[in-house]
Scaffold this motif. Sequence first.
Motif, mmCIF file in Angstrom:
data_model
loop_
_atom_site.group_PDB
_atom_site.id
_atom_site.type_symbol
_atom_site.label_atom_id
_atom_site.label_comp_id
_atom_site.label_asym_id
_atom_site.label_seq_id
_atom_site.Cartn_x
_atom_site.Cartn_y
_atom_site.Cartn_z
ATOM 1 N N UNK A 27 -72.464 36.411 -40.364
ATOM 2 C CA UNK A 27 -71.077 36.273 -39.973
ATOM 3 C C UNK A 27 -70.298 35.417 -40.961
ATOM 4 N N UNK A 28 -68.993 35.573 -40.916
ATOM 5 C CA UNK A 28 -68.126 34.787 -41.792
ATOM 6 C C UNK A 28 -67.275 33.836 -40.958
ATOM 7 N N UNK A 29 -66.654 32.888 -41.625
ATOM 8 C CA UNK A 29 -65.759 31.991 -40.913
ATOM 9 C C UNK A 29 -64.592 32.764 -40.306
ATOM 10 N N UNK A 30 -64.224 33.878 -40.917
ATOM 11 C CA UNK A 30 -63.139 34.700 -40.377
ATOM 12 C C UNK A 30 -63.522 35.300 -39.025
ATOM 13 N N UNK A 31 -64.801 35.574 -38.806
ATOM 14 C CA UNK A 31 -65.251 36.071 -37.503
ATOM 15 C C UNK A 31 -64.979 35.041 -36.406
ATOM 16 N N UNK A 32 -65.177 33.778 -36.714
ATOM 17 C CA UNK A 32 -64.900 32.711 -35.755
ATOM 18 C C UNK A 32 -63.397 32.580 -35.532
ATOM 19 N N UNK A 33 -62.642 32.625 -36.623
ATOM 20 C CA UNK A 33 -61.177 32.538 -36.522
ATOM 21 C C UNK A 33 -60.643 33.670 -35.656
ATOM 22 N N UNK A 34 -61.129 34.886 -35.864
ATOM 23 C CA UNK A 34 -60.662 36.031 -35.072
ATOM 24 C C UNK A 34 -60.925 35.834 -33.579
ATOM 25 N N UNK A 35 -62.106 35.287 -33.242
ATOM 26 C CA UNK A 35 -62.438 35.046 -31.839
ATOM 27 C C UNK A 35 -61.517 33.980 -31.237
ATOM 28 N N UNK A 36 -61.268 32.922 -31.972
ATOM 29 C CA UNK A 36 -60.382 31.861 -31.485
ATOM 30 C C UNK A 36 -58.974 32.393 -31.291
ATOM 31 N N UNK A 37 -58.488 33.172 -32.250
ATOM 32 C CA UNK A 37 -57.149 33.736 -32.125
ATOM 33 C C UNK A 37 -57.058 34.686 -30.935
ATOM 34 N N UNK A 38 -58.104 35.452 -30.704
ATOM 35 C CA UNK A 38 -58.115 36.332 -29.539
ATOM 36 C C UNK A 38 -57.956 35.519 -28.257
ATOM 37 N N UNK A 39 -58.744 34.454 -28.142
ATOM 38 C CA UNK A 39 -58.700 33.645 -26.929
ATOM 39 C C UNK A 39 -57.362 32.918 -26.763
ATOM 40 N N UNK A 40 -56.795 32.462 -27.855
ATOM 41 C CA UNK A 40 -55.509 31.759 -27.742
ATOM 42 C C UNK A 40 -54.349 32.720 -27.479
ATOM 43 N N UNK A 41 -54.484 33.958 -27.914
ATOM 44 C CA UNK A 41 -53.412 34.942 -27.713
ATOM 45 C C UNK A 41 -53.508 35.675 -26.380
ATOM 46 N N UNK A 43 -53.409 36.094 -22.617
ATOM 47 C CA UNK A 43 -52.867 35.414 -21.447
ATOM 48 C C UNK A 43 -53.672 35.673 -20.178
ATOM 49 N N UNK A 44 -54.547 36.660 -20.203
ATOM 50 C CA UNK A 44 -55.238 37.057 -18.987
ATOM 51 C C UNK A 44 -56.752 36.845 -19.078
ATOM 52 N N UNK A 45 -57.229 36.253 -20.171
ATOM 53 C CA UNK A 45 -58.651 35.955 -20.318
ATOM 54 C C UNK A 45 -58.860 34.484 -19.986
ATOM 55 N N UNK A 46 -59.614 34.239 -18.913
ATOM 56 C CA UNK A 46 -59.869 32.859 -18.493
ATOM 57 C C UNK A 46 -61.328 32.698 -18.090
ATOM 58 N N UNK A 47 -61.844 31.508 -18.252
ATOM 59 C CA UNK A 47 -63.175 31.168 -17.759
ATOM 60 C C UNK A 47 -64.286 32.046 -18.288
#
Length: 61
Positions: A27-41, A43-47
């Motif tokens: 994996x690359x650091x971009x894979x982690x960034x993409x996951x973080x951006x998904x979670x921050x963007x 609105x309906x993904x929780x817990x």
Amino acid sequence: IIQTPMHGKDEGTQNFLKALSPTGQIGSDQDIVDAVLYLTDSNFTTGTVLAVDGGMATGTW
């Protein structure tokens, strides 16, 4: 496994690390960034725990 300078660039080491992953890649650091951006963007993904592990949690390879 996420590629970092700690892993070096030795081809043997890279091939060993790739063999540990069900997807056959590191994996690359971009894979982690993409996951973080998904979670921050999202609105309906929780817990939830989002595994960014190249399939290692599946336990099959």
